[in-house]
Design a protein around this motif. Structure first.
Motif, PDB file in Angstrom:
ATOM      1  N   ASP A   7       1.570  -8.305  -2.449  1.00  0.00           N
ATOM      2  CA  ASP A   7       0.978  -8.975  -1.347  1.00  0.00           C
ATOM      3  C   ASP A   7       0.351 -10.093  -0.728  1.00  0.00           C
ATOM      4  O   ASP A   7       0.467 -10.793  -0.434  1.00  0.00           O
ATOM      5  CB  ASP A   7       1.058  -7.879  -0.419  1.00  0.00           C
ATOM      6  CG  ASP A   7       1.820  -6.711   0.427  1.00  0.00           C
ATOM      7  OD1 ASP A   7       2.960  -7.475  -0.153  1.00  0.00           O
ATOM      8  OD2 ASP A   7       1.641  -5.833   0.643  1.00  0.00           O
ATOM      9  N   ARG A   8      -1.040  -9.896  -1.721  1.00  0.00           N
ATOM     10  CA  ARG A   8      -2.218 -11.064  -1.440  1.00  0.00           C
ATOM     11  C   ARG A   8      -1.911 -11.905  -1.730  1.00  0.00           C
ATOM     12  O   ARG A   8      -1.838 -13.158  -1.550  1.00  0.00           O
ATOM     13  CB  ARG A   8      -3.369 -10.939  -1.912  1.00  0.00           C
ATOM     14  CG  ARG A   8      -3.722  -9.626  -1.563  1.00  0.00           C
ATOM     15  CD  ARG A   8      -5.668  -8.859  -1.287  1.00  0.00           C
ATOM     16  NE  ARG A   8      -6.244 -10.003  -1.448  1.00  0.00           N
ATOM     17  CZ  ARG A   8      -7.564  -9.911  -1.755  1.00  0.00           C
ATOM     18  NH1 ARG A   8      -8.014  -9.371  -3.175  1.00  0.00           N
ATOM     19  NH2 ARG A   8      -8.511 -11.223  -1.433  1.00  0.00           N
ATOM     20  N   LYS A  49       1.337  -1.127  -0.232  1.00  0.00           N
ATOM     21  CA  LYS A  49      -0.215   0.046   0.121  1.00  0.00           C
ATOM     22  C   LYS A  49       0.771   1.389  -0.412  1.00  0.00           C
ATOM     23  O   LYS A  49       0.692   2.031  -0.857  1.00  0.00           O
ATOM     24  CB  LYS A  49      -0.842   0.364   1.361  1.00  0.00           C
ATOM     25  CG  LYS A  49      -2.087   1.562   1.206  1.00  0.00           C
ATOM     26  CD  LYS A  49      -2.885   1.041   2.467  1.00  0.00           C
ATOM     27  CE  LYS A  49      -4.206   2.045   2.126  1.00  0.00           C
ATOM     28  NZ  LYS A  49      -4.805   2.087   3.888  1.00  0.00           N
ATOM     29  N   SER A  85       3.019  -4.476  -4.343  1.00  0.00           N
ATOM     30  CA  SER A  85       1.910  -3.395  -4.760  1.00  0.00           C
ATOM     31  C   SER A  85       0.821  -4.947  -3.665  1.00  0.00           C
ATOM     32  O   SER A  85       1.183  -5.259  -2.738  1.00  0.00           O
ATOM     33  CB  SER A  85       1.429  -4.178  -5.950  1.00  0.00           C
ATOM     34  OG  SER A  85       1.857  -5.962  -6.149  1.00  0.00           O
ATOM     35  N   THR A  86      -0.516  -3.860  -3.066  1.00  0.00           N
ATOM     36  CA  THR A  86      -1.438  -4.553  -2.169  1.00  0.00           C
ATOM     37  C   THR A  86      -1.773  -5.546  -3.165  1.00  0.00           C
ATOM     38  O   THR A  86      -2.083  -6.598  -2.160  1.00  0.00           O
ATOM     39  CB  THR A  86      -2.466  -3.788  -1.642  1.00  0.00           C
ATOM     40  OG1 THR A  86      -2.779  -2.946  -3.575  1.00  0.00           O
ATOM     41  CG2 THR A  86      -1.692  -2.360  -1.531  1.00  0.00           C
TER      42      THR A  86
END
Length: 424
Positions: free
Chosen positions: A88-89, A68, A84-85
């Motif tokens: 990360d996921r 984020k 990036s978000t």
């Protein structure tokens, strides 16, 4: 150039020190209280990283969880290497990662996600078979919790699930049961510049168990064999298919996907959407480009071609107690402030783990026991192995240990991958 490293657990010290040795300025911010002394004497340290945003030409986030803030900094015009978000996921949420692979047209192994141990036990009882237990979220960092079932009826998995319910239910909130598949465990990775992959790519074999012949608990990694090449079928069937979503997220950095390859297909197991450890030290051994220039170009959205050695690279983790476990009492007793000695003053292929320097003396730092990574290169795997282990023999640390078989399964694994048609 000026590089600001933001490191939760001081994992990227080796890369930061390499970039400093190239003549760049480096500030290294360690966020973990137990790792604050890692890198002392090797790089300039910063207690907080935010005050240095304006100073830095490139900001490097070396772990997941920063997606984020990395996106925000990019939107403000900063050059950032890091997550990036979305990525990360991909790493942190196993179910999400597998779903995204399926959407991209990648074959995946059947898997089921649970938040209740009794439901998982009932599932295995009703569907006997071999499964792999994979904790999700923060618990996946506890590598010893990953369990590969050996029994065809799944009874060993049932017993482990019952144990986890009793002892680990407060830490393992979500976990995955994945259908076991035999084959060659192989990984493929590449750098991404926010829009496309940078070539060449890296194919590698990780050695995750603590002892030779893959015996003992899982660690982050005890060593790796790898090589740089142009596209191959492993890359084409897996990571390359993720290009549109990676570009959409603006990811900049290295991304790797670990797979099982057999006669029926190539099945991704998990993402590493960041630098790998000790893989980054393996890359430093094999890359002849200047790292500072390369990362600056990468973060600028350019497509800089990596200059790499031919042949193979090997890296070996040299550790001390309590690695791979967290045990402060054991660390204080066996490893705290231990001196690292070299029989000869040749430090070629010696890469920094959790260490510090006081004058000319090297000492163990941090708390984990992840001390050094030692590398070697060669036209053949045997040449690379011989050089790496020759360099290991030059090191003296009280209670040090390492695996002696890194890269030794190359002949078997390469023969299988050739027979499956996945390698030239």
């Amino acid at each position: 150039m000026k590089f600001l490293f933001v490191s939760p657990e001081a994992l990227s010290l080796d890369l930061a020190y390499t970039i400093k040795q190239e003549g760049n300025e480096v500030k290294f911010c360690v966020q973990s209280a137990t790792e604050k002394d890692v890198g002392d004497g090797f790089v300039d340290k910063a207690d907080e990283w935010e005050p240095h945003i304006g100073w830095a030409d490139v900001i490097v986030f070396d772990d997941i969880g920063s997606g984020k803030v990395a996106e925000k900094l990019r939107s403000e015009g900063k050059k950032v290497v890091g997550g990036s978000t979305y990525t990360d996921r991909l790493e942190n949420e196993r179910e999400f990662g597998q779903q995204e692979l399926e959407k991209a047209g990648v074959s995946v192994l059947p898997s089921w996600n649970f938040s209740d141990f009794e439901e998982a036990i009932k599932f295995v009882q009703e569907h006997p078979g071999r499964y792999v237990i994979k904790p999700s979220g923060r618990a996946q960092n506890e590598k010893e919790l990953l369990f590969v079932g050996q029994e065809a009826d799944g009874n060993d998995v049932i017993n482990v699930l019952a144990h986890y319910k009793k002892r680990w239910s407060n830490k393992i909130r979500i976990f995955q049961l994945q259908k076991f598949s035999s084959g060659v465990e192989v990984a493929v990775g590449a750098f991404f510049n926010g829009k496309e992959f940078v070539h060449p790519i890296n194919t590698n074999f990780e050695h995750k168990r603590l002892f030779p012949d893959n015996i003992g608990p899982s660690t982050g990694e005890m060593g790796t064999l790898g090589w740089w090449s142009e596209r191959n079928k492993i890359f084409e069937h897996t990571l390359e298919k993720m290009k549109p979503r990676l570009a959409e997220s603006g990811y900049v950095g290295y991304i790797d996907i670990n797979c099982i390859a057999n006669g029926t297909g190539i099945y991704p197991l998990e993402f590493t959407s960041r630098f790998g450890y000790p893989t980054i030290s393996l890359h430093i051994e094999g890359v002849t480009s200047k790292w500072g220039e390369f990362l600056y170009s990468l973060a600028s959205g350019e497509n800089p071609r990596l200059q790499t050695k031919r042949g193979f690279q090997i890296c070996v983790v040299v550790a001390v107690p309590p690695f791979p476990f967290n045990d402060e009492k054991t660390f204080r007793k066996f490893s705290e402030e231990a001196t690292i000695l070299f029989k000869k003053p040749d430090l070629a292929g010696v890469h920094l783990g959790e260490v510090k320097r006081e004058g000319d003396d090297w000492h163990i730092a941090g708390k984990s026991g992840y001390s050094l990574v030692v590398t070697g290169s060669g036209d053949t795997t045997e040449e690379a192995r011989a050089l790496a282990y020759k360099r290991v023999s030059n090191i003296m640390i009280p209670n040090m240990f390492y695996r002696t078989d890194i890269g030794s399964r190359w002949v078997r694994d390469s023969d299988l991958l050739l027979s499956f048609g996945y390698m030239n």
